[in-house]
Design a protein around this motif. Structure first.
Motif, PDB file in Angstrom:
ATOM      1  N   ASP A  53       1.206  -1.395   0.264  1.00 60.75           N
ATOM      2  CA  ASP A  53       0.146   0.146   0.031  1.00 60.75           C
ATOM      3  C   ASP A  53       1.322   1.510   0.394  1.00 60.75           C
TER       4      ASP A  53
ATOM      5  N   ASN B 144       0.615   4.036  -2.477  1.00 61.86           N
ATOM      6  CA  ASN B 144       0.107   5.596  -2.966  1.00 61.86           C
ATOM      7  C   ASN B 144       1.156   6.418  -2.948  1.00 61.86           C
TER       8      ASN B 144
ATOM      9  N   TYR C  17      -7.740  -3.592  -3.255  1.00 59.41           N
ATOM     10  CA  TYR C  17      -8.643  -3.409  -2.055  1.00 59.41           C
ATOM     11  C   TYR C  17      -9.952  -4.454  -1.933  1.00 59.41           C
TER      12      TYR C  17
ATOM     13  N   ARG D 203      -5.068   3.896   6.074  1.00 61.36           N
ATOM     14  CA  ARG D 203      -5.258   4.773   5.888  1.00 61.36           C
ATOM     15  C   ARG D 203      -3.995   5.714   6.265  1.00 61.36           C
TER      16      ARG D 203
ATOM     17  N   GLY E 266      -1.090   5.109   3.563  1.00 60.34           N
ATOM     18  CA  GLY E 266      -1.295   6.454   2.441  1.00 60.34           C
ATOM     19  C   GLY E 266      -1.348   7.893   2.896  1.00 60.34           C
ATOM     20  N   VAL E 267      -1.756   8.087   4.111  1.00 58.26           N
ATOM     21  CA  VAL E 267      -1.743   9.513   4.238  1.00 58.26           C
ATOM     22  C   VAL E 267      -0.259   9.602   4.900  1.00 58.26           C
TER      23      VAL E 267
END
Length: 235
Positions: free
Chosen positions: A30, A34, A157, A177, A180-181
């Motif tokens: 991931d 990203n 996903y 998440r 990813g951020v």
């Protein structure tokens, strides 16, 4: 729970250590995904503007084209993945297939000005401006990239639901998440400042990182066995 506790999803079973390893590999994939995704929306407008691309062309390549590709291909690829049965599972074949091509198109896109200038000298020197050739090369590579990228975007996903025990899916998605951020922050904080001078190398680095990271994730994460496709669904 004890260290030998067994967690299950479908035909897959995990000890606590195996579950931790699963999370690490999925989150690493991931992170690479990203980080790679930041290159196109952040750097491509700057690249296109260097060669006098119009606002309309930039909008087409960054917004309209990706949405059109997604609209057409996402339902098809998603359904194909749901119905796939192979020794590699039903998600990993699509991820493994798309990874080398996606990485290649991203890498070539970073060097599209050099490729376009070479083609101009070789073929189009007396026909059109070098900027038009460069923009044409970039447009072809962006389209190729988006077509291949949808193979990953359509199924990445879904693999989480197939391999993560469902009692941990909320925890995993929260970590997902956060990772990813974090990738977005690192790109903005440490790479954007070098975009003007080292843009081709940022594209190259993102392509290499994605290729190695996603391939490693697909090889490390195993899918279980799935029930046969319902005959009514296969129609």
């Amino acid at each position: 729970m004890t260290k030998s506790a067994i967690y299950q999803v479908g035909t897959l079973t995990y000890t606590r250590g195996a579950l931790a390893a699963l999370f690490i590999w999925l989150l690493w994939g991931d992170f690479c995904y990203n980080l790679m995704l930041q290159v196109m929306p952040q750097l491509l407008p700057l690249f296109l503007a260097r060669f006098d691309a119009s606002s309309l062309l930039i909008s087409i390549l960054l917004v309209m084209l990706p949405e059109a590709v997604n609209l057409v291909l996402n339902p098809i690829i998603s359904t194909m993945s749901d119905r796939t049965r192979s020794k590699w599972g039903r998600r990993r074949p699509y991820l493994l297939f798309s990874t080398p091509f996606l990485s290649l198109f991203l890498l070539l896109l970073g060097w599209s000005s050099e490729i376009g200038a070479w083609l101009h000298r070789l073929v189009f020197a007396d026909v059109i401006s070098v900027n038009y050739v460069i923009l044409g090369v970039a447009a072809v590579l962006v389209f190729s990239y988006k077509v291949v990228e949808i193979f990953c975007n359509s199924v990445l996903y879904y693999i989480f639901n197939d391999v993560v025990p469902h009692q941990f899916i909320g925890t995993f998605m929260a970590l997902f998440r956060m990772i990813g951020v974090t990738a977005i922050f690192l790109f903005q904080r440490y790479l954007m400042g070098y975009a003007d001078d080292y843009m081709p190398w940022i594209f190259t680095g993102a392509a290499v990182l994605y290729f190695t990271g996603m391939t490693a994730m697909c090889l490390a994460v195993k899918e279980g066995e799935y029930p046969p496709v319902d005959p009514a669904e296969s129609k």
